[in-house]
Enzyme design. Structure first.
Site, short mmCIF file in Angstrom:
data_model
loop_
_atom_site.label_atom_id
_atom_site.label_comp_id
_atom_site.label_asym_id
_atom_site.label_seq_id
_atom_site.Cartn_x
_atom_site.Cartn_y
_atom_site.Cartn_z
N CYS A 145 -7.71 6.02 10.77
CA CYS A 145 -8.22 4.65 10.08
C CYS A 145 -7.14 3.65 10.55
O CYS A 145 -6.89 2.73 9.40
CB CYS A 145 -8.33 4.85 8.59
SG CYS A 145 -9.68 5.88 8.12
N GLN A 190 0.86 6.42 1.14
CA GLN A 190 1.18 7.48 1.95
C GLN A 190 2.83 7.77 1.82
O GLN A 190 3.24 8.61 1.95
CB GLN A 190 1.34 6.89 3.40
CG GLN A 190 1.43 7.86 4.54
CD GLN A 190 0.34 9.04 4.13
OE1 GLN A 190 0.66 10.16 4.20
NE2 GLN A 190 -0.88 8.67 4.38
N ASP A 193 0.70 -1.25 0.23
CA ASP A 193 -0.05 -0.05 0.14
C ASP A 193 0.86 1.37 0.01
O ASP A 193 1.43 1.51 0.90
CB ASP A 193 -1.01 -0.03 1.24
CG ASP A 193 -1.69 1.01 1.55
OD1 ASP A 193 -1.54 2.33 0.78
OD2 ASP A 193 -2.51 1.13 2.33
N LYS A 225 -3.29 12.08 -2.62
CA LYS A 225 -2.31 12.36 -1.64
C LYS A 225 -1.05 12.87 -2.28
O LYS A 225 -0.25 13.25 -1.53
CB LYS A 225 -1.95 10.87 -1.20
CG LYS A 225 -3.20 10.20 -0.12
CD LYS A 225 -2.91 10.06 1.02
CE LYS A 225 -4.40 9.69 1.89
NZ LYS A 225 -4.17 8.09 2.30
#
Ligand SMILES: *Cc1c(COP(=O)(O)O)cnc(C)c1O
Length: 406
Positions: free
Chosen positions: A364, A203, A200, A226
């Site tokens: 989250c 970020q 993932d 993002k």
């Protein structure tokens, strides 16, 4: 860093000129979503003003222009992440959809006795889809634990990986703590037992330019919003060999080859996974956002943000009773903290009155909060358009909040 063109960069972001509660906006919620430069806003305006049309099926000029721009964006994204083939770049609505797409594909392939590993540092969107997948297939979800400083426990990882491991899911950077995870090491170990790895990258993408070939990763997912792009669009990189094997995620237009009521055959990659009219403008604007960030340069961005992080960490540490969660050796510009005896929400509310946008809550990532036995944190996350003056404004505001609340 002295020669980072911060003044020029800030002029690219119209929103940074606005006031909030009568004070200049200090936007420190970049880990939730980034702001949009005028280069990307202009790209969106241009699309709707000049060549808004559906793609891939029209012979008319507008449709061809839109198709060309959309496919050019795919190519920019391919080059940025150094994917080998353009078919390996699947447009999605964002990281969450990318993960669900892969989980859905694997739910047709896993069986009882198989194991999947997910890290303790994950965002809910990298936990829940795998739980659903495991429920459906009978595969076992195993958790790669974290250490008190917010790093992953790599010794525990070595023990977890075994011949039954089929999949490993880890984020590149934790959105709640900022930890940069040793994904190369994680991927190497998984490969040894033939497990696939999904990273993932939501970020990480605004801070680090990932090279999917060098990482030898099977899947890497990101969201445009993002990294200076619009919301509602993202990309799944998947190795061609995997994408060819996985079952399509959704049925609909664009993803088919032949359709009859007796039988439907699917289109080739990437269209097999791109059912329906996509976020055309969003995809094109994502390309513009990547161009924009590359013009500034990821190395310069990383260095500047690191300097912001060091300064903010030092200054916040000096506040009595303030505790920072996540002190990994390798981390990006995210600071999660609490002040003893004060609820994070109350700090967030007071600093907002002073024009400062931070996030409060569990980000989250409830399992991380449970690990620390806290309901949540205040999270300040910095981007390359933030300044040292803004860091100082944050520190002063937190001090003021502490005074008012204790
Ligand atoms: C933001 C984020 C997500 C979710 O991204 P969406 O754009 O909401 O799909 C997932 N994982 C991490 C690490 C994130 O930071």
């Amino acid at each position: 860093m002295t020669n980072f063109p911060i003044d020029k960069i800030r002029l690219d972001f119209p929103i940074l000129q606005r006031k909030v509660n009568g004070k200049p906006l200090v936007y420190l919620d970049n880990a939730a979503t980034s702001q949009t430069p005028k280069q990307v806003i202009d790209c969106i305006v241009e699309y709707y003003s000049l060549y808004n049309a559906n793609i891939h099926r029209g012979v008319h000029t507008l449709s061809q222009e839109a198709t060309d721009a959309y496919e050019a964006a795919r190519e920019k994204i391919r080059v940025h992440f150094n994917a080998k083939h353009r078919e390996e770049i699947i447009f999605t609505s964002g990281t969450t959809e990318g993960i669900n797409l892969v989980a859905h594909g694997f739910s047709k392939r896993l069986k009882k006795g198989d194991e999947v590993i997910v890290s303790a540092l994950e965002h809910h969107s990298n936990i829940v889809p795998w739980q659903m997948m495991c429920e459906e297939t009978g595969a076992k979800l195993r958790v790669l634990p974290m250490l008190p400083n917010g790093e992953l426990d790599m010794n525990a990882y070595a023990d977890l990986v075994n011949a039954n491991t089929k999949l490993v899911f880890v984020n590149h950077i934790s959105n709640a703590l900022g930890t940069i995870n040793p994904i190369k090491q994680i991927i190497e170990k998984a490969k040894k037992v033939g497990a696939a790895v999904l990273i993932d990258g939501a970020q990480a993408a605004p801070h680090i330019k990932a090279d999917v070939q060098d990482l030898d990763v099977d899947f890497y997912v990101v969201s445009a919003h993002k990294m200076c792009g619009p919301t509602g669009v993202g990309v799944l990189f998947g190795k061609k060999t995997w994408l060819e094997k996985l079952h399509p995620y959704q049925g609909g237009g664009e993803m088919i080859d032949q359709v009859s009521f007796e039988q439907t055959t699917y289109a080739g990659l990437p269209h097999k996974f791109e059912a329906g009219t996509p976020n055309i403008c969003g995809g094109i604007a994502f390309g513009a956002a990547i161009d924009y960030m590359n013009t500034i340069g990821f190395e310069a961005i990383a260095q500047y943000e690191h300097d912001l992080l060091v300064k903010a960490t030092q200054a916040l540490f000096e506040i009595d009773g303030l505790k920072i969660y996540g002190t990994a050796k390798e981390k990006t510009s995210v600071i999660s903290f609490n002040i003893e005896g004060i609820h994070p929400y109350d700090i967030g509310t007071i600093v907002d009155k002073l024009g400062i946008a931070v996030r409060t809550g569990h980000h989250c990532a409830k399992p991380i909060m449970d690990y620390y036995k806290i309901p949540g944190t205040v999270r300040a996350s910095f981007a390359f358009y933030n300044t040292f003056e803004e860091v100082e404004a944050l520190v002063q505001a937190v001090k003021k909040a502490k005074e008012m609340l204790s």
